[in-house]
Design an enzyme around this catalytic site. Sequence first.
Site, PDB file in Angstrom:
ATOM      1  N   GLN A  44       2.309   0.016   3.370  1.00 58.44           N
ATOM      2  CA  GLN A  44       1.227  -0.962   3.228  1.00 58.44           C
ATOM      3  C   GLN A  44       0.725  -1.420   4.583  1.00 58.44           C
ATOM      4  O   GLN A  44      -0.467  -1.649   4.772  1.00 58.44           O
ATOM      5  CB  GLN A  44       1.687  -2.156   2.401  1.00 58.44           C
ATOM      6  CG  GLN A  44       2.082  -1.802   0.979  1.00 58.44           C
ATOM      7  CD  GLN A  44       1.021  -0.957   0.294  1.00 58.44           C
ATOM      8  OE1 GLN A  44      -0.098  -1.380   0.080  1.00 58.44           O
ATOM      9  NE2 GLN A  44       1.384   0.268  -0.072  1.00 58.44           N
ATOM     10  N   HIS A  83      -2.320   0.288   6.180  1.00 58.92           N
ATOM     11  CA  HIS A  83      -3.678   0.101   5.657  1.00 58.92           C
ATOM     12  C   HIS A  83      -4.563  -0.596   6.686  1.00 58.92           C
ATOM     13  O   HIS A  83      -5.654  -0.142   6.996  1.00 58.92           O
ATOM     14  CB  HIS A  83      -3.651  -0.715   4.364  1.00 58.92           C
ATOM     15  CG  HIS A  83      -3.419   0.106   3.141  1.00 58.92           C
ATOM     16  ND1 HIS A  83      -4.322   1.032   2.694  1.00 58.92           N
ATOM     17  CD2 HIS A  83      -2.385   0.138   2.272  1.00 58.92           C
ATOM     18  CE1 HIS A  83      -3.857   1.602   1.590  1.00 58.92           C
ATOM     19  NE2 HIS A  83      -2.686   1.073   1.316  1.00 58.92           N
ATOM     20  N   GLU A 134       1.281  -8.193  -4.734  1.00 63.46           N
ATOM     21  CA  GLU A 134       0.468  -7.108  -5.278  1.00 63.46           C
ATOM     22  C   GLU A 134       1.376  -5.962  -5.746  1.00 63.46           C
ATOM     23  O   GLU A 134       1.299  -5.505  -6.874  1.00 63.46           O
ATOM     24  CB  GLU A 134      -0.496  -6.613  -4.197  1.00 63.46           C
ATOM     25  CG  GLU A 134      -1.350  -5.427  -4.618  1.00 63.46           C
ATOM     26  CD  GLU A 134      -2.163  -4.864  -3.464  1.00 63.46           C
ATOM     27  OE1 GLU A 134      -3.122  -4.115  -3.736  1.00 63.46           O
ATOM     28  OE2 GLU A 134      -1.839  -5.141  -2.289  1.00 63.46           O
ATOM     29  N   HIS A 135       2.226  -5.488  -4.844  1.00 57.84           N
ATOM     30  CA  HIS A 135       3.200  -4.436  -5.157  1.00 57.84           C
ATOM     31  C   HIS A 135       4.603  -5.001  -5.004  1.00 57.84           C
ATOM     32  O   HIS A 135       4.923  -5.586  -3.969  1.00 57.84           O
ATOM     33  CB  HIS A 135       3.068  -3.247  -4.199  1.00 57.84           C
ATOM     34  CG  HIS A 135       1.683  -2.673  -4.095  1.00 57.84           C
ATOM     35  ND1 HIS A 135       0.833  -2.966  -3.046  1.00 57.84           N
ATOM     36  CD2 HIS A 135       1.005  -1.837  -4.910  1.00 57.84           C
ATOM     37  CE1 HIS A 135      -0.307  -2.315  -3.207  1.00 57.84           C
ATOM     38  NE2 HIS A 135      -0.235  -1.623  -4.338  1.00 57.84           N
ATOM     39  N   ASP A 154       0.108   4.506  -5.818  1.00 58.70           N
ATOM     40  CA  ASP A 154      -1.207   4.571  -5.185  1.00 58.70           C
ATOM     41  C   ASP A 154      -1.985   5.811  -5.610  1.00 58.70           C
ATOM     42  O   ASP A 154      -3.215   5.805  -5.592  1.00 58.70           O
ATOM     43  CB  ASP A 154      -1.055   4.589  -3.660  1.00 58.70           C
ATOM     44  CG  ASP A 154      -0.824   3.203  -3.086  1.00 58.70           C
ATOM     45  OD1 ASP A 154      -1.076   2.215  -3.801  1.00 58.70           O
ATOM     46  OD2 ASP A 154      -0.395   3.108  -1.923  1.00 58.70           O
ATOM     47  N   HIS A 174     -26.590 -29.948 -35.992  1.00 58.39           N
ATOM     48  CA  HIS A 174     -25.460 -29.078 -36.318  1.00 58.39           C
ATOM     49  C   HIS A 174     -24.981 -29.361 -37.742  1.00 58.39           C
ATOM     50  O   HIS A 174     -24.764 -28.455 -38.539  1.00 58.39           O
ATOM     51  CB  HIS A 174     -24.292 -29.326 -35.345  1.00 58.39           C
ATOM     52  CG  HIS A 174     -24.430 -28.671 -34.014  1.00 58.39           C
ATOM     53  ND1 HIS A 174     -25.388 -29.034 -33.102  1.00 58.39           N
ATOM     54  CD2 HIS A 174     -23.716 -27.658 -33.435  1.00 58.39           C
ATOM     55  CE1 HIS A 174     -25.255 -28.293 -32.012  1.00 58.39           C
ATOM     56  NE2 HIS A 174     -24.245 -27.447 -32.189  1.00 58.39           N
TER      57      HIS A 174
END
Length: 435
Positions: free
Chosen positions: A264, A267, A332-333, A366, A425
Amino acid sequence: MSRIAIRRLNSRQSDFNLQLDQLLAWESVSDTRVNAVVDEVIAEVKARGDEALIEYTNRFDRMSVDSMQALEMGAERLQQSLASLPDAQRQALEKAADRIRVYHERQKGESWTYTEADGTLLGQQVTPMDRVGIYVPGGKAAYPSSVLMNALPAKVAGVKEIIMVVPTPDGVVNELVLAAAALAGVDRVFTIGGAQAVAALAYGTQTVPRVDKIVGPGNIYVATAKRAVFGAVGIDMIAGPSEILVICDGQTDPDWIAMDLFSQAEHDEDAQSILICPDAAFIDRVEESIQRLLPTMERAEIIAVSIQNRAALIEVADLHEAAELSNRIAPEHLELSVADPQALLPEIRHAGAIFMGRYTAESLGDYCAGPNHVLPTSGTARFSSPLGVYDFQKRSSLIMFSAQGASEMGKVASVLARGESLTAHARSAEYRILD
């Protein structure tokens, strides 16, 4: 490469909570300068359409085009990219696409109805969106996997038209990205990016059609633009930097853990990698692996910045505390690199994707495991889910009263409506009450 500094934390430290909050702090779309640029770009695209798109693409992507025709890749060009791939790449892409498609087929929602004793019908109709836009990054790296992960769920959902935008800085085209678009059934591809691409998808131009929803990751300008156009169009999420959290019992090869953290960190410099472990000696071994393996990485400079600025090696009392800390972070992971991940799983409440066991590297998710890799970041897994078929389907309530049902429920509605002083109504319902 010189030795890098890696943050070490211990849950028993008196200031641990403060240090953890500082480590996790992230607001990806609060930069006032970025907001000003994005607002200007969106306004110009809304006002001038294709002309503004061409101007911004030439400026930001260092291009020199004079028409939108030069910024669109036709179906024939996409198929050409697919056909020209080396066999190994094509087979890998096709295998990944098959697994992603099969997994997402199981998510497809179906319409349903039921009928009450008096003949009243209630239910839900599930329908796909008409047109969606997928944003595929094209800056620091190109991501054919993102094409598959964004387009295939839309296809499975039954979306009629998929529009893809992907920037091509300096005119450099990634053939794998185009091949993935062909394989995933993307209908139109425009080589535009940034806030201008988001604006074009949200509002439409003379050439780029307006979509119902925009999905896919991007840089801070893309994220800021997505937030700005939300409401005029749907979006998947405001994604922050990629992140991984590894819970390890100290029995996995430390080189494996170090490389998982790198997966990660490579990235971008803002990515976050965290290890939580109850074994201090094992944490020492992982740190040694990080220092030894880092110089062997192609993206060593990016990884080094990410690890020094946003990574942490955290010692906890036991795996139970590790799980609780993971829930607080809501990663996230999440890798459960432990002897019995299924036993620990019930303690995990918040995570985008959970990778269970020592052999389940996050990188498999991924590309080719099957589940989607578009995941909630920055703690939003507390209330958000991975991208899926359900993101491309709409649900409409179905209500059809019989005469008897309308009469009985009209009495109920009348009382409630008059209690709210909404006379129209009440009378609307009362007209249907049988004598």
